[in-house]
Design an enzyme around this catalytic site. Structure first.
Site, PDB file in Angstrom:
ATOM      1  N   GLU A  12     -43.553  14.209 -26.196  1.00  0.00           N
ATOM      2  CA  GLU A  12     -43.632  15.156 -27.366  1.00  0.00           C
ATOM      3  C   GLU A  12     -43.627  16.532 -26.987  1.00  0.00           C
ATOM      4  O   GLU A  12     -43.735  16.959 -25.781  1.00  0.00           O
ATOM      5  CB  GLU A  12     -45.194  15.057 -27.855  1.00  0.00           C
ATOM      6  CG  GLU A  12     -45.332  13.864 -28.700  1.00  0.00           C
ATOM      7  CD  GLU A  12     -46.904  13.454 -29.053  1.00  0.00           C
ATOM      8  OE1 GLU A  12     -47.701  14.431 -29.120  1.00  0.00           O
ATOM      9  OE2 GLU A  12     -47.121  12.331 -29.466  1.00  0.00           O
ATOM     10  N   LYS A  34     -22.481   7.282 -36.981  1.00  0.00           N
ATOM     11  CA  LYS A  34     -21.156   6.692 -38.084  1.00  0.00           C
ATOM     12  C   LYS A  34     -19.949   7.188 -37.320  1.00  0.00           C
ATOM     13  O   LYS A  34     -19.888   6.696 -36.097  1.00  0.00           O
ATOM     14  CB  LYS A  34     -21.489   7.660 -39.235  1.00  0.00           C
ATOM     15  CG  LYS A  34     -22.897   7.188 -39.803  1.00  0.00           C
ATOM     16  CD  LYS A  34     -23.047   7.755 -41.270  1.00  0.00           C
ATOM     17  CE  LYS A  34     -24.445   7.245 -41.859  1.00  0.00           C
ATOM     18  NZ  LYS A  34     -25.452   7.858 -41.938  1.00  0.00           N
ATOM     19  N   TYR A  49     -42.978   9.034 -22.848  1.00  0.00           N
ATOM     20  CA  TYR A  49     -43.406   9.709 -23.946  1.00  0.00           C
ATOM     21  C   TYR A  49     -43.087  11.111 -23.825  1.00  0.00           C
ATOM     22  O   TYR A  49     -43.320  11.930 -22.732  1.00  0.00           O
ATOM     23  CB  TYR A  49     -44.831   9.651 -24.151  1.00  0.00           C
ATOM     24  CG  TYR A  49     -45.172   9.247 -25.591  1.00  0.00           C
ATOM     25  CD1 TYR A  49     -45.287  10.145 -26.626  1.00  0.00           C
ATOM     26  CD2 TYR A  49     -45.811   7.934 -25.769  1.00  0.00           C
ATOM     27  CE1 TYR A  49     -45.356   9.426 -27.970  1.00  0.00           C
ATOM     28  CE2 TYR A  49     -46.143   7.389 -27.155  1.00  0.00           C
ATOM     29  CZ  TYR A  49     -45.603   8.282 -28.042  1.00  0.00           C
ATOM     30  OH  TYR A  49     -45.912   7.956 -29.378  1.00  0.00           O
ATOM     31  N   ASP A  55     -25.112  17.983 -45.151  1.00  0.00           N
ATOM     32  CA  ASP A  55     -25.243  16.659 -44.548  1.00  0.00           C
ATOM     33  C   ASP A  55     -23.771  16.013 -44.428  1.00  0.00           C
ATOM     34  O   ASP A  55     -23.195  15.367 -45.172  1.00  0.00           O
ATOM     35  CB  ASP A  55     -25.985  15.859 -45.674  1.00  0.00           C
ATOM     36  CG  ASP A  55     -26.130  14.452 -45.135  1.00  0.00           C
ATOM     37  OD1 ASP A  55     -25.649  14.165 -44.112  1.00  0.00           O
ATOM     38  OD2 ASP A  55     -27.179  13.764 -45.575  1.00  0.00           O
ATOM     39  N   ARG A  64     -27.870   5.231 -33.161  1.00  0.00           N
ATOM     40  CA  ARG A  64     -28.435   5.692 -34.248  1.00  0.00           C
ATOM     41  C   ARG A  64     -29.646   6.695 -34.083  1.00  0.00           C
ATOM     42  O   ARG A  64     -30.299   6.676 -33.060  1.00  0.00           O
ATOM     43  CB  ARG A  64     -29.455   4.252 -34.843  1.00  0.00           C
ATOM     44  CG  ARG A  64     -28.489   3.068 -35.016  1.00  0.00           C
ATOM     45  CD  ARG A  64     -29.215   2.208 -36.007  1.00  0.00           C
ATOM     46  NE  ARG A  64     -29.296   2.677 -37.427  1.00  0.00           N
ATOM     47  CZ  ARG A  64     -28.252   2.524 -38.117  1.00  0.00           C
ATOM     48  NH1 ARG A  64     -27.333   1.760 -37.793  1.00  0.00           N
ATOM     49  NH2 ARG A  64     -28.394   2.971 -39.425  1.00  0.00           N
ATOM     50  N   THR A  98     -26.271  12.363 -38.920  1.00  0.00           N
ATOM     51  CA  THR A  98     -26.631  11.348 -38.048  1.00  0.00           C
ATOM     52  C   THR A  98     -25.570  11.159 -37.152  1.00  0.00           C
ATOM     53  O   THR A  98     -24.586  11.806 -37.153  1.00  0.00           O
ATOM     54  CB  THR A  98     -26.720   9.824 -39.157  1.00  0.00           C
ATOM     55  OG1 THR A  98     -25.492   9.912 -39.797  1.00  0.00           O
ATOM     56  CG2 THR A  98     -27.668  10.016 -39.713  1.00  0.00           C
TER      57      THR A  98
HETATM   58  N1  DSN Z   1     -27.015   4.330 -46.068  1.00  0.00           N
HETATM   59  C1  DSN Z   1     -26.167   5.168 -45.398  1.00  0.00           C
HETATM   60  C2  DSN Z   1     -24.722   4.734 -45.578  1.00  0.00           C
HETATM   61  O1  DSN Z   1     -24.578   3.516 -45.579  1.00  0.00           O
HETATM   62  O2  DSN Z   1     -23.843   5.663 -45.908  1.00  0.00           O
HETATM   63  C3  DSN Z   1     -26.547   6.588 -45.668  1.00  0.00           C
HETATM   64  O3  DSN Z   1     -27.696   6.541 -45.329  1.00  0.00           O
END
Ligand code: DSN
Length: 451
Positions: free
Chosen positions: A61, A233, A59, A204, A239, A230
């Site tokens: 925080e 990708k 944990y 983004d 993730r 994110t």
């Molecule tokens: N849903 C994701 C995507 O597949 O692009 C983005 O959040």
């Protein structure tokens, strides 16, 4: 290095054979199928070890050296390394690596910058934008006044519209970024417009952050105030997500970094996932190596090769091609709402894509008229243009088999789809394609069979 433990899961198989069995099946599905959902990737075995480590027990925080618990001799250095690597990789003065994923990270940005009722601008959902950029069913569209902008008839963001709307509406925040956009973003033009109207400009770059680090897409860093990405990708991490504050952001508001940190914790989240943060650090380390530049360049070459193959077979692509890692097939020449048939038939052949809206889609988002596919995972496996040409051909073959199916009225849909699913299971061409897919995947092993 033997990868057998991935498959055998020796402890889990003893403790919980049901879950272990399903994980093994999923591993086989990933390994022997073509994973072409453009927001997915295969992470390295090194990252999997970090992600599956005992760090999940801790944990934590707060932030490094400012925690609410004890026991940080090792976790603080890990989070600090992740932060420093993020700053170095993207060339920014501040990074927060704690967001659980992209949607909460975007919410934290709103919390730091906007008040409920403020105007925000983002790319419209069916034009390729993201739910969290102001779509009505997302909290972003409920709490803020959303002013969407669009792509033009060639599939490029309509910068005249962006400028006009920004001047008319004076939004507090403008998003530049997307989930289904195939062209490069003109960050400089967005930056000028945001400056003219005094808006915060937030990139983004979830889909393209790996391409940016690889030098295969221009960087937003000099033109935006903050960046959300994110990590799972094209960046090829676990993730998760990061929020980066740029020098331009600190010039606009010297407290922006502090506001972002407070919004992530305690504003929105509790304890960060330190196993995920360690894996993010490892991913950033991998992405700063020279091989990653080759990877990013190949992702784009592969997407262009798929696009050419599909166009060569008479398929229509949104914007007529791609500059990045994904292509969007527009199935409206065959009728409306056909994405479901194409994506399910491709799945039957072991090719995993997603049905997707296309700009000005005449159908509903549940039964959209396009399919979206990308090359990050295939490229991670080592596939190149020759394989893309084959895959493009197979995709066209499968779509050809199902393009004649017509989506009936709502009441008859369930029955019709049942019959459609039985048809594709018994379709000889789809079965043959599935065999070719499996054979190709076996030639490009990733987790299994490397011995
Ligand atoms: N849903 C994701 C995507 O597949 O692009 C983005 O959040």
């Amino acid at each position: 290095m033997s990868m057998d433990w991935f498959y055998d899961l020796p402890n889990l198989a003893r403790a919980d054979p049901e879950i272990a069995g399903l994980i093994k099946k999923e591993l086989e599905r990933q390994e022997y199928g073509l994973q072409m959902i453009p927001s997915e990737n295969f992470i390295s075995p090194a990252l999997l070890e970090a992600l599956g480590s005992v760090l999940t027990n801790k944990y934590a925080e707060g932030y490094p050296r400012k925690r609410y618990y004890s026991g940080f001799d090792f976790v603080d250095p890990i989070e600090t390394i992740a932060i420093e690597r993020a700053k170095k990789a993207f060339g920014v003065p501040h990074a927060n690596v704690q967001p659980y994923s992209g949607s909460p990270a975007n919410l934290a940005i709103y919390l730091a910058i906007c008040k409920p009722g403020d105007k925000i601008m983002g790319l419209n959902l069916s034009d390729g934008g993201h739910l969290t950029h102001g779509w009505k069913t997302s909290i972003s569209g409920m709490l803020y006044q959303s002013v969407p902008y669009h792509v033009d008839e060639n599939g490029y963001i309509d910068m005249d519209e962006v400028k006009r709307l920004a001047h008319e509406q004076k939004p507090k925040l403008i998003w530049v970024g997307a989930t289904a956009y195939v062209r490069e973003f003109d960050f400089e033009a967005f930056g000028k417009i945001a400056d003219e109207v005094g808006a915060y400009l937030i990139a983004d770059m979830s889909h393209i952050s790996g391409l940016i680090l690889a030098g295969a897409h221009r960087s937003p860093v000099d033109h935006v105030h903050a960046i959300m990405t994110t990590t799972h990708k094209t960046l090829r991490g676990p993730r998760g997500a990061m929020i980066l504050v740029t020098r331009k952001g600190l010039e606009k508001d010297p407290e922006l970094a502090e506001k972002i940190d407070k919004a992530v914790f305690p504003g929105l989240q509790g304890g960060p996932h330190e196993n995920q943060i360690a894996a993010t650090a490892v991913a950033l380390g991998e992405a700063m190596r020279p091989e990653f530049r080759e990877y990013g360049a190949q992702v784009v070459k592969n997407a262009k090769a798929i696009a050419s193959a599909l166009i060569g077979r008479g398929l229509k692509l949104v914007s007529g091609g791609t500059d990045n890692h994904l292509v969007l097939v527009d199935l409206t020449p065959y009728g409306i709402g056909k994405g479901v048939f194409a994506s399910e038939a491709l799945e039957e052949a072991g090719v995993f894509v997603n049905k997707n809206t296309i700009p000005r889609d005449p159908a509903s988002p549940f039964y959209p008229s396009g399919v979206r596919m990308g090359t990050p995972t295939l490229t991670t496996r080592g596939m190149k243009e020759d394989e893309m040409r084959l895959i493009g051909d197979w995709i066209a073959d499968v779509i050809n088999e199902v393009k004649g199916y017509e989506l009936p009225e709502k009441e008859q849909r369930a029955e019709y789809l049942k019959k459609f699913r039985a048809d594709i299971r018994n379709n000889e061409k789809i079965r043959e394609t599935g065999q070719k897919v499996r054979e190709l995947c076996s030639r490009f092993p990733f987790y299994l069979g490397r011995g």
